[in-house]
Scaffold this motif. Structure first.
Motif, PDB file in Angstrom:
ATOM      1  N   TRP A 108      62.570  63.838  32.588  1.00 22.53           N
ATOM      2  CA  TRP A 108      61.265  63.333  32.682  1.00 22.53           C
ATOM      3  C   TRP A 108      60.378  64.295  33.513  1.00 22.53           C
ATOM      4  O   TRP A 108      60.784  64.949  34.533  1.00 22.53           O
ATOM      5  N   ASP A 109      58.845  64.230  33.208  1.00 22.49           N
ATOM      6  CA  ASP A 109      57.991  64.739  33.995  1.00 22.49           C
ATOM      7  C   ASP A 109      57.724  63.852  35.242  1.00 22.49           C
ATOM      8  O   ASP A 109      56.735  63.239  35.124  1.00 22.49           O
ATOM      9  N   ARG A 110      58.737  64.005  36.048  1.00 23.51           N
ATOM     10  CA  ARG A 110      58.252  62.831  37.296  1.00 23.51           C
ATOM     11  C   ARG A 110      58.518  63.726  38.590  1.00 23.51           C
ATOM     12  O   ARG A 110      59.193  64.850  38.532  1.00 23.51           O
ATOM     13  N   ASN A 264      62.275  49.570  35.297  1.00 21.72           N
ATOM     14  CA  ASN A 264      61.409  50.276  34.435  1.00 21.72           C
ATOM     15  C   ASN A 264      61.996  51.736  34.089  1.00 21.72           C
ATOM     16  O   ASN A 264      61.259  52.563  33.921  1.00 21.72           O
ATOM     17  N   GLY A 265      63.499  51.643  34.054  1.00 15.17           N
ATOM     18  CA  GLY A 265      64.228  52.940  33.858  1.00 15.17           C
ATOM     19  C   GLY A 265      64.046  53.212  32.369  1.00 15.17           C
ATOM     20  O   GLY A 265      63.606  52.494  31.344  1.00 15.17           O
ATOM     21  N   PRO A 266      64.342  54.474  31.976  1.00 15.84           N
ATOM     22  CA  PRO A 266      64.782  55.540  32.630  1.00 15.84           C
ATOM     23  C   PRO A 266      63.603  56.213  33.169  1.00 15.84           C
ATOM     24  O   PRO A 266      63.763  57.445  33.810  1.00 15.84           O
ATOM     25  N   THR A 267      62.417  55.943  32.773  1.00 15.25           N
ATOM     26  CA  THR A 267      61.167  56.746  33.166  1.00 15.25           C
ATOM     27  C   THR A 267      60.756  56.788  34.604  1.00 15.25           C
ATOM     28  O   THR A 267      60.196  57.438  35.145  1.00 15.25           O
ATOM     29  N   GLY A 268      60.712  55.303  34.969  1.00 15.02           N
ATOM     30  CA  GLY A 268      60.362  54.866  36.205  1.00 15.02           C
ATOM     31  C   GLY A 268      58.851  55.232  36.204  1.00 15.02           C
ATOM     32  O   GLY A 268      57.895  54.919  35.532  1.00 15.02           O
ATOM     33  N   GLY A 269      58.285  55.676  37.617  1.00 17.02           N
ATOM     34  CA  GLY A 269      56.980  56.134  37.718  1.00 17.02           C
ATOM     35  C   GLY A 269      56.269  55.166  39.065  1.00 17.02           C
ATOM     36  O   GLY A 269      55.488  55.558  39.665  1.00 17.02           O
ATOM     37  N   SER A 270      57.179  54.239  39.267  1.00 18.42           N
ATOM     38  CA  SER A 270      56.405  53.419  40.631  1.00 18.42           C
ATOM     39  C   SER A 270      57.468  53.496  41.556  1.00 18.42           C
ATOM     40  O   SER A 270      58.785  53.276  41.519  1.00 18.42           O
ATOM     41  N   ASP A 273      59.973  50.678  42.583  1.00 19.66           N
ATOM     42  CA  ASP A 273      61.238  50.609  41.807  1.00 19.66           C
ATOM     43  C   ASP A 273      62.212  51.535  42.375  1.00 19.66           C
ATOM     44  O   ASP A 273      63.656  51.359  41.901  1.00 19.66           O
TER      45      ASP A 273
ATOM     46  N   GLU B 376      51.364  64.514  27.516  1.00 21.89           N
ATOM     47  CA  GLU B 376      52.023  64.327  28.753  1.00 21.89           C
ATOM     48  C   GLU B 376      51.261  63.427  29.617  1.00 21.89           C
ATOM     49  O   GLU B 376      50.067  64.053  30.058  1.00 21.89           O
ATOM     50  N   HIS B 378      50.969  63.090  32.806  1.00 19.44           N
ATOM     51  CA  HIS B 378      50.431  63.588  33.928  1.00 19.44           C
ATOM     52  C   HIS B 378      49.760  64.799  34.002  1.00 19.44           C
ATOM     53  O   HIS B 378      49.911  65.770  34.736  1.00 19.44           O
ATOM     54  N   GLU B 434      60.490  52.359  23.670  1.00 20.65           N
ATOM     55  CA  GLU B 434      60.442  51.689  25.169  1.00 20.65           C
ATOM     56  C   GLU B 434      60.885  52.678  26.146  1.00 20.65           C
ATOM     57  O   GLU B 434      60.442  52.838  27.362  1.00 20.65           O
ATOM     58  N   GLU B 435      61.937  53.200  26.031  1.00 18.77           N
ATOM     59  CA  GLU B 435      62.697  54.038  26.813  1.00 18.77           C
ATOM     60  C   GLU B 435      61.706  55.313  27.111  1.00 18.77           C
ATOM     61  O   GLU B 435      61.579  55.775  28.421  1.00 18.77           O
ATOM     62  N   CYS B 437      58.402  55.415  26.917  1.00 15.36           N
ATOM     63  CA  CYS B 437      57.022  55.054  27.283  1.00 15.36           C
ATOM     64  C   CYS B 437      56.691  55.280  28.902  1.00 15.36           C
ATOM     65  O   CYS B 437      57.416  54.875  29.827  1.00 15.36           O
ATOM     66  N   PRO B 438      55.568  56.263  29.224  1.00 14.05           N
ATOM     67  CA  PRO B 438      55.663  56.840  30.576  1.00 14.05           C
ATOM     68  C   PRO B 438      54.791  55.834  31.630  1.00 14.05           C
ATOM     69  O   PRO B 438      54.909  56.170  32.702  1.00 14.05           O
ATOM     70  N   THR B 439      54.377  54.768  31.062  1.00 19.80           N
ATOM     71  CA  THR B 439      53.580  53.993  32.187  1.00 19.80           C
ATOM     72  C   THR B 439      54.517  53.188  33.095  1.00 19.80           C
ATOM     73  O   THR B 439      55.711  52.657  32.802  1.00 19.80           O
ATOM     74  N   SER B 440      53.826  52.640  34.298  1.00 26.69           N
ATOM     75  CA  SER B 440      54.699  51.861  35.045  1.00 26.69           C
ATOM     76  C   SER B 440      53.981  50.518  35.363  1.00 26.69           C
ATOM     77  O   SER B 440      52.919  50.912  36.256  1.00 26.69           O
ATOM     78  N   PRO B 441      54.427  49.301  35.271  1.00 26.99           N
ATOM     79  CA  PRO B 441      55.292  49.019  34.173  1.00 26.99           C
ATOM     80  C   PRO B 441      55.112  49.419  32.787  1.00 26.99           C
ATOM     81  O   PRO B 441      53.787  49.807  32.428  1.00 26.99           O
ATOM     82  N   LYS B 442      56.166  49.401  31.983  1.00 26.80           N
ATOM     83  CA  LYS B 442      56.031  50.203  30.624  1.00 26.80           C
ATOM     84  C   LYS B 442      55.118  49.183  29.551  1.00 26.80           C
ATOM     85  O   LYS B 442      55.218  48.075  29.716  1.00 26.80           O
TER      86      LYS B 442
END
Lengths: 330, 508
Positions: A108-110, A264-270, A273, B376, B378, B434-435, B437-442
């Protein structure tokens, strides 16, 4: 010959000209017949036969004991080194001159602190350790889900790996080869070339949550060797994970549980978490490592379908305590 | 001057060095304009310094957008020195020049007639008048024919991807562009036009050349012919790039200041400078004023016709999903010059040159086609390289928003097509959407439902939903959906941040 061709039809052919022309026509006819014979096929289009590769077995020689080293601490470099040393040292796993491929999770781009990819410090620690065994090459690679350039750069893994002396390699469109995974569900799939050409493979997954199968750990990390229609694997994710874990047997696994993504996996972001565990689990039993890691996520490994499948297939044991483990702090 | 006394440091050779430098610079910028290579290079420099972009943008937007004042570096010297841009700087002009010298089978003697002025060359002034009349009305169409926008677009959409096919030197993965063959074919046609006469594009069609020609009408420094020394041998025509009659009454608006004639003159009769007593007279601008007015009026009449068509501007269009930071559609069309820089910088190839999705005005403007890529969440590259501000440069923070304070940039909203979605339509487990989806929360969430199979047995299945308040319209769900040909979740433009009207939820 040329002069005879310029004549009109009324012109007489002499014997020599007749013979020449007849021989030429016969040769042409034979050529056409020959081409038809050679190219004759039931298939409307000819394709070169595709070579089907098999994944080598990368496992270390001899018995590794303990099969699991769980290390708590703050510095990934000392933790990784201590863990591997307790299993016999890096030279047990890698011989001089071997080609080593390291597979972190760089999906991921994180950013590093968002804990969606392997901790770059752990990647650097593993690369450093591997360099001590004097391999001929160390390549860090993954098949990312976001744009791979952004993933490797923003996760900090490119910089960490390159500074530690490894080469970062991102597969392009032509870098996948069909390999027979010989699984229950997964048969022939496009696999990143790096894994087919390696002598040794080290898996450095991380501990994180995944909505569909609960967690994304060591065995799930092998999604990242595949190209092609990978997004279909979700349709039977447990069998897919077990199939991949069976096809891809790494030399060593170093699980990054320095910090984990709990939701909120597997991407997360916050950052809310993310939970810090300051732990590294090295070992040769991916099932046991996953089992221990699920404990960190608060899941019960015994109820997870793919864990059961993998254990049944002899890939490892769910009861990680029975695998032979050491646990210590540095 | 006799040929054996050839001086190496002539104006012509200096011009040659600059032309190689600027073509190399253009190629370097083209190569560098992506995420891993840009590193602060001013990759849009040629576009920002383009006087036609400056003028047309001023007419449509009433601003000189950041960086576009660089055009003064071209305009001001042109006032004094003439249309030097065309043979010294313009990458398209220089490439045309090189290619027109490459045609095999053209005899040297033919060069003289090839480089004669023709009435056809007036056409470019009419094209300029039409484009500027449209711009004055508020419709920016210069990008179709502006040489700098054109060469960027051609390289980004066609030449680059074609040159890199199977190599992977320029791109991480092969690039695909909607209608790329059309843009490529037009570029090839433009190159082949050099077969008709050298630099056909520059002499007959180029609106920027026409504009610089007009600006150069009052220039002081020019090619001057000493009528006493001149023997009317016409050798100056041999290498003349602009077809500007250096052997007669020079047409200053056509002259590229290439300096070839000075070197070619065996009598030293040609110089570059201010007029002297024995200098030849110069011809005025050769346009038919009535024709000029007619074209401008015809073009202006096109404006109400375009504005009464169904476009992304008049009616919200589902497929017109613009990159993050884009201005509202009417303003966007007033700024976008179709240069495709955003498409070069885009890391996933999702930005595509529209055909008629956004109306005729929106031809080759960027739209997202999520089957090819996704935005993307970000990434702000497209806004960073946009030379005209059609896509505003955002910070990552502005793009992604701050939880509880500023909302993220929204490009549109994702919708399920439940007739095609694997869990909804076929009881098959999936939720790839869902997997990824980049927002948090999704924004994509799921409900575990007990479903009944055909044989009457039941099992639990995760059924996905979109939360339209959280969805940013990035389209990664659509791109990664296993239903490949027409995804079971698709983004349309509704809810986009840039539009006040293209909204669906109350209180948004």
């Amino acid at each position: 010959m040329t002069s005879s061709l310029r004549k009109t039809e009324q012109d007489m052919l002499d014997r020599r000209q007749f013979m020449k022309r007849a021989a030429g026509l016969c040769a042409g006819a034979a050529g056409a017949a020959g081409v038809s014979w050679i190219a004759s096929s039931d298939a409307p289009v000819r394709h070169a036969a595709e070579k089907i590769y098999t994944l080598p077995t990368f496992g270390a020689e001899g018995t590794i004991h303990p099969r699991l080293a769980i290390v708590h601490g703050a510095d990934p470099v000392t933790m990784v080194k201590a863990a591997v040393d307790r299993m016999g040292g890096i030279t047990r796993f890698i011989k001089p001159g071997e080609k080593v491929v390291i597979k972190p999770n760089v999906a991921w781009d994180r950013l590093p602190e968002q804990a969606a990819n392997t901790n770059p410090l752990v990647v650097a620690a593993v690369v450093q350790l591997v360099m001590e065994a004097r391999p001929s090459s160390v390549v860090v690679t993954d098949v990312s889900l976001n744009d791979p350039l952004r993933c490797f750069d923003r996760s900090g893994i490119r910089q960490a790996a390159e500074q530690a002396g490894a080469k970062v390699w991102i597969p392009g469109a032509n870098d996948f080869r069909s390999a027979n995974l010989d699984g229950e569900l997964l048969k022939v799939w496009p696999v990143s070339r790096a894994f087919l050409e390696a002598d040794r493979v080290i898996n450095i997954p991380m501990v994180k949550h995944h909505s569909l199968c609960g967690s994304s750990l060591a065995q799930k990390n092998w999604y990242g060797i595949l190209g092609g229609r990978r997004n279909q694997l979700h349709q039977n994710i447990h069998t897919s994970i077990a199939d991949l874990a069976g096809a891809m047997r790494p030399t060593l696994t170093v699980m990054d549980a320095t910090r984990s993504l709990m939701a909120n996996g597997p991407t997360g972001g916050s950052l809310n978490d993310v939970k810090v565990f300051d732990t590294i689990i090295a070992g040769t039993d991916e099932v046991a490592i996953d089992s221990y890691s699920m404990g960190l996520l608060g899941a019960d490994p015994a109820t997870v379908e793919f864990m059961e499948m993998s254990q049944k297939r002899g890939l490892g044991v769910i009861d990680w305590r029975s695998a032979g483990f050491v646990e210590f702090s540095v | 001057m006799s040929k054996d006394k050839r001086e190496p440091v002539t104006l012509k050779n200096i011009r040659r060095i600059w032309s190689v430098f600027f073509v190399a610079l253009f190629l370097f910028f083209f190569f560098s304009a992506d995420f891993s290579r840009m590193k602060g290079y001013q990759v849009g420099l040629f576009l920002q310094a383009d006087p036609l972009v400056w003028l047309a943008g001023l007419l449509t937007g009433w601003t000189v957008y950041t960086g576009m004042a660089l055009a003064l570096f071209i305009i001001v010297p042109t006032l004094f020195l003439g249309r030097f841009f065309c043979s010294w700087i313009c990458p398209l002009g220089i490439m045309n020049q090189w290619i027109s010298r490459l045609w095999p089978g053209r005899r040297r003697a033919e060069d003289y007639s090839m480089n004669e002025y023709r009435p056809l060359f007036r056409l470019k002034y009419y094209i300029l008048a039409a484009l500027l009349a449209l711009a004055a009305m508020g419709s920016l169409q210069i990008g179709l024919l502006d040489p700098i926008a054109l060469i960027h677009r051609s390289f980004i959409i066609s030449v680059g991807p074609a040159a890199d096919l199977g190599l992977g030197v320029i791109y991480q993965r092969p690039q695909l562009f909607l209608g790329g063959a059309l843009i490529g074919a037009l570029f090839i046609a433009l190159i082949l036009a050099n077969r008709h006469s050298p630099r056909f594009w520059c002499r007959a069609l180029c609106p920027l050349g026409a504009m610089l020609g007009v600006i150069s009408l009052g220039s002081v420094y020019r090619i001057r012919r000493d009528v006493d020394k001149c023997t009317d041998c016409n050798k100056c025509l041999r290498g003349c790039q602009g077809a500007c009659d250096p052997q007669g009454a020079l047409r200053i608006a056509e002259c590229h200041v290439c300096m070839n004639c000075i070197d070619d003159c065996p009598e030293d009769a040609l110089t570059f400078g201010v007029p002297e007593e024995r200098s030849s007279i110069h011809a005025p601008l050769d346009v038919n004023r009535r024709r000029l007015m007619e074209t401008a009026v015809a073009a202006a009449a096109l404006y109400p016709i375009m504005k009464s068509s169904l476009t992304g501007e008049t009616t919200a269009q589902a497929a017109v999903i613009r990159p993050p930071g884009s201005l509202a559609e009417p303003d966007f069309l007033r700024r976008c010059i179709k240069c495709a820089m955003c498409m070069r910088a885009c890391p996933t190839n999702v930005l595509q040159p529209a055909l008629l999705e956004a109306g005729f005005e929106g031809l080759w403007t960027p739209v997202l086609i999520n089957q090819i890529g996704w935005c993307e969440s970000h990434c702000v590259m497209c806004g960073q390289v946009c030379p005209t501000g059609a896509i505003m440069p955002l910070t990552v923070q502005q793009r992604a928003g701050t939880p509880g304070k500023a909302p993220p940039m929204k490009l549109g909203t994702a919708f399920y097509d439940r007739g095609r979605c694997l869990p909804w339509a076929m009881n098959v487990e999936c939720i790839v959407c869902e997997e990824v989806c980049p927002t948090s929360p999704k924004a994509i969430w799921f409900e575990v439902k007990e479903i009944t199979n055909r044989d009457g047995s039941t099992r639990k299945l995760k059924m996905p939903y979109v939360d339209p308040k959280l969805c940013i319209g990035c389209g990664i769900c659509e791109n990664k959906c296993p239903v490949r040909d027409k995804a079971a979740i698709r983004v349309t433009s509704v809810g986009e941040t840039r539009s006040k009207t293209n909204q669906m939820l109350l209180g948004k």
